[in-house]
Design a protein around this motif. Structure first.
Motif, mmCIF file in Angstrom:
data_model
loop_
_atom_site.group_PDB
_atom_site.id
_atom_site.type_symbol
_atom_site.label_atom_id
_atom_site.label_comp_id
_atom_site.label_asym_id
_atom_site.label_seq_id
_atom_site.Cartn_x
_atom_site.Cartn_y
_atom_site.Cartn_z
ATOM 1 N N GLY A 32 0.818 -1.200 0.000
ATOM 2 C CA GLY A 32 0.000 0.000 0.000
ATOM 3 C C GLY A 32 0.848 1.244 0.000
ATOM 4 O O GLY A 32 2.039 1.218 -0.319
ATOM 5 N N THR A 33 0.210 2.356 0.389
ATOM 6 C CA THR A 33 0.871 3.657 0.425
ATOM 7 C C THR A 33 0.690 4.267 1.804
ATOM 8 O O THR A 33 -0.408 4.289 2.347
ATOM 9 C CB THR A 33 0.257 4.590 -0.638
ATOM 10 N N LEU A 34 1.798 4.768 2.360
ATOM 11 C CA LEU A 34 1.774 5.457 3.641
ATOM 12 C C LEU A 34 1.973 6.941 3.377
ATOM 13 O O LEU A 34 2.890 7.329 2.668
ATOM 14 C CB LEU A 34 2.887 4.954 4.567
ATOM 15 N N THR A 35 1.093 7.759 3.932
ATOM 16 C CA THR A 35 1.250 9.204 3.866
ATOM 17 C C THR A 35 1.775 9.668 5.214
ATOM 18 O O THR A 35 1.121 9.487 6.236
ATOM 19 C CB THR A 35 -0.093 9.893 3.557
ATOM 20 N N VAL A 36 2.974 10.245 5.222
ATOM 21 C CA VAL A 36 3.609 10.660 6.477
ATOM 22 C C VAL A 36 2.843 11.848 7.052
ATOM 23 O O VAL A 36 2.730 12.893 6.423
ATOM 24 C CB VAL A 36 5.090 11.033 6.254
ATOM 25 N N ALA A 37 2.297 11.663 8.269
ATOM 26 C CA ALA A 37 1.525 12.719 8.918
ATOM 27 C C ALA A 37 2.332 13.455 9.984
ATOM 28 O O ALA A 37 2.135 14.647 10.206
ATOM 29 C CB ALA A 37 0.262 12.134 9.547
ATOM 30 N N GLY A 38 3.228 12.753 10.646
ATOM 31 C CA GLY A 38 4.032 13.372 11.693
ATOM 32 C C GLY A 38 5.147 12.450 12.113
ATOM 33 O O GLY A 38 5.095 11.247 11.888
ATOM 34 N N CYS A 39 6.179 13.028 12.720
ATOM 35 C CA CYS A 39 7.338 12.246 13.133
ATOM 36 C C CYS A 39 7.664 12.493 14.594
ATOM 37 O O CYS A 39 7.551 13.614 15.078
ATOM 38 C CB CYS A 39 8.553 12.591 12.268
ATOM 39 N N GLY A 40 8.100 11.438 15.261
ATOM 40 C CA GLY A 40 8.591 11.532 16.626
ATOM 41 C C GLY A 40 10.103 11.457 16.616
ATOM 42 O O GLY A 40 10.750 11.791 15.628
ATOM 43 N N ALA A 41 10.669 10.962 17.709
ATOM 44 C CA ALA A 41 12.123 10.881 17.816
ATOM 45 C C ALA A 41 12.706 9.820 16.881
ATOM 46 O O ALA A 41 13.720 10.042 16.239
ATOM 47 C CB ALA A 41 12.515 10.580 19.250
ATOM 48 N N ASP A 42 12.062 8.660 16.801
ATOM 49 C CA ASP A 42 12.604 7.545 16.017
ATOM 50 C C ASP A 42 11.726 7.104 14.868
ATOM 51 O O ASP A 42 12.216 6.473 13.930
ATOM 52 C CB ASP A 42 12.846 6.339 16.922
ATOM 53 N N THR A 43 10.430 7.357 14.957
ATOM 54 C CA THR A 43 9.518 6.859 13.934
ATOM 55 C C THR A 43 8.598 7.963 13.421
ATOM 56 O O THR A 43 8.415 8.985 14.072
ATOM 57 C CB THR A 43 8.628 5.722 14.492
ATOM 58 N N CYS A 44 8.051 7.713 12.271
ATOM 59 C CA CYS A 44 7.023 8.580 11.704
ATOM 60 C C CYS A 44 5.740 7.769 11.586
ATOM 61 O O CYS A 44 5.778 6.552 11.417
ATOM 62 C CB CYS A 44 7.445 9.090 10.323
ATOM 63 N N THR A 45 4.614 8.437 11.681
ATOM 64 C CA THR A 45 3.322 7.770 11.591
ATOM 65 C C THR A 45 2.481 8.438 10.520
ATOM 66 O O THR A 45 2.766 9.551 10.087
ATOM 67 C CB THR A 45 2.563 7.832 12.928
ATOM 68 N N GLY A 46 1.427 7.730 10.146
ATOM 69 C CA GLY A 46 0.511 8.289 9.170
ATOM 70 C C GLY A 46 -0.519 7.279 8.743
ATOM 71 O O GLY A 46 -0.448 6.097 9.091
ATOM 72 N N PRO A 47 -1.487 7.729 7.952
ATOM 73 C CA PRO A 47 -2.511 6.818 7.458
ATOM 74 C C PRO A 47 -1.954 5.913 6.361
ATOM 75 O O PRO A 47 -1.117 6.324 5.558
ATOM 76 C CB PRO A 47 -3.590 7.752 6.915
ATOM 77 N N TYR A 48 -2.428 4.692 6.366
ATOM 78 C CA TYR A 48 -1.988 3.677 5.414
ATOM 79 C C TYR A 48 -3.159 3.319 4.515
ATOM 80 O O TYR A 48 -4.242 2.994 4.987
ATOM 81 C CB TYR A 48 -1.491 2.451 6.182
ATOM 82 N N ASP A 49 -2.948 3.388 3.217
ATOM 83 C CA ASP A 49 -3.973 3.053 2.232
ATOM 84 C C ASP A 49 -3.526 1.801 1.487
ATOM 85 O O ASP A 49 -2.659 1.862 0.619
ATOM 86 C CB ASP A 49 -4.161 4.217 1.259
ATOM 87 N N PRO A 50 -4.110 0.645 1.810
ATOM 88 C CA PRO A 50 -3.674 -0.602 1.174
ATOM 89 C C PRO A 50 -4.173 -0.718 -0.261
ATOM 90 O O PRO A 50 -5.178 -0.119 -0.635
ATOM 91 C CB PRO A 50 -4.301 -1.679 2.053
ATOM 92 N N GLU A 51 -3.433 -1.500 -1.055
ATOM 93 C CA GLU A 51 -3.896 -1.802 -2.406
ATOM 94 C C GLU A 51 -5.038 -2.807 -2.305
ATOM 95 O O GLU A 51 -5.084 -3.625 -1.415
ATOM 96 C CB GLU A 51 -2.750 -2.408 -3.223
ATOM 97 N N GLY A 52 -5.944 -2.742 -3.233
ATOM 98 C CA GLY A 52 -7.054 -3.682 -3.224
ATOM 99 C C GLY A 52 -8.237 -3.172 -2.433
ATOM 100 O O GLY A 52 -8.445 -1.972 -2.268
ATOM 101 N N SER A 53 -9.001 -4.116 -1.876
ATOM 102 C CA SER A 53 -10.257 -3.767 -1.225
ATOM 103 C C SER A 53 -10.159 -3.647 0.295
ATOM 104 O O SER A 53 -11.174 -3.431 0.954
ATOM 105 C CB SER A 53 -11.312 -4.821 -1.571
ATOM 106 N N ALA A 54 -8.972 -3.788 0.864
ATOM 107 C CA ALA A 54 -8.834 -3.678 2.322
ATOM 108 C C ALA A 54 -9.093 -2.244 2.769
ATOM 109 O O ALA A 54 -8.901 -1.294 2.022
ATOM 110 C CB ALA A 54 -7.444 -4.114 2.754
ATOM 111 N N ALA A 55 -9.524 -2.117 4.018
ATOM 112 C CA ALA A 55 -9.849 -0.797 4.564
ATOM 113 C C ALA A 55 -8.588 -0.048 4.968
ATOM 114 O O ALA A 55 -7.648 -0.650 5.485
ATOM 115 C CB ALA A 55 -10.754 -0.956 5.783
ATOM 116 N N PRO A 56 -8.550 1.270 4.742
ATOM 117 C CA PRO A 56 -7.401 2.082 5.185
ATOM 118 C C PRO A 56 -7.260 2.039 6.703
ATOM 119 O O PRO A 56 -8.229 1.863 7.430
ATOM 120 C CB PRO A 56 -7.746 3.487 4.706
ATOM 121 N N ARG A 57 -6.008 2.200 7.172
ATOM 122 C CA ARG A 57 -5.741 2.184 8.614
ATOM 123 C C ARG A 57 -4.928 3.423 8.985
ATOM 124 O O ARG A 57 -4.222 3.986 8.168
ATOM 125 C CB ARG A 57 -4.944 0.934 8.983
ATOM 126 N N THR A 58 -5.034 3.792 10.247
ATOM 127 C CA THR A 58 -4.245 4.908 10.764
ATOM 128 C C THR A 58 -3.248 4.372 11.782
ATOM 129 O O THR A 58 -3.395 3.256 12.287
ATOM 130 C CB THR A 58 -5.127 5.971 11.427
#
Length: 139
Positions: A32-58
């Motif tokens: 899928g595709t991850l859109t970077v929403a924000g970053c902490g000290a070691d990791t970045c987070t964001g919403p994930y949009d999977p390929e196909g029919s699966a539901a997006p996750r945050t």
């Protein structure tokens, strides 16, 4: 000295394989595709949009060193059983093999200095340096 060089290379490969397996053996994994929403000290987070029919996750996370900037859309694969993703493009593949690149450089010193195999040492050092430089410029 040969066993020390071999140990360095095996340790570098083993350290890289934990991430690289998800990039190289991505068939059958969730892409899928991850859109970077924000970053902490070691990791970045964001919403994930999977390929196909699966539901997006945050709340999916990626290493900060491989996330470009806020708002970037990155092609990723999900590590099974986690909320962690790994980049699947060329930059992600090169980043996954960084520990091996460092191990190649260290092993080159042992091969050249301890075993006196200068041509092999230069080839090993060039391979490690090329891997590190490729990852540097790709990211």
């Amino acid at each position: 000295m040969a066993s020390v060089a071999a140990l360095l290379l095996v340790a570098g490969f083993w350290s890289s394989w934990g991430t690289a397996q998800h990039v190289l053996l991505a068939k059958g994994r969730e892409h899928g595709t991850l859109t970077v929403a924000g970053c902490g000290a070691d990791t970045c987070t964001g919403p994930y949009d999977p390929e196909g029919s699966a539901a997006p996750r945050t709340g999916m996370t990626i290493e900060k060193s491989i996330a470009v900037k806020k708002g970037a859309k990155l092609p990723v694969v999900v590590k099974p059983g986690t909320a962690e993703v790994v980049r699947t493009d060329t930059a992600g593949a090169l980043h996954a093999w960084l520990p091996l690149g460092g191990a190649l450089l260290l092993a080159a010193l042992v091969i050249g200095g301890g075993l006196r195999l200068t041509r092999t040492a230069w080839a090993t050092a060039l391979a490690g340096g090329a891997l590190l430089m490729g990852a540097f410029f790709a990211l």
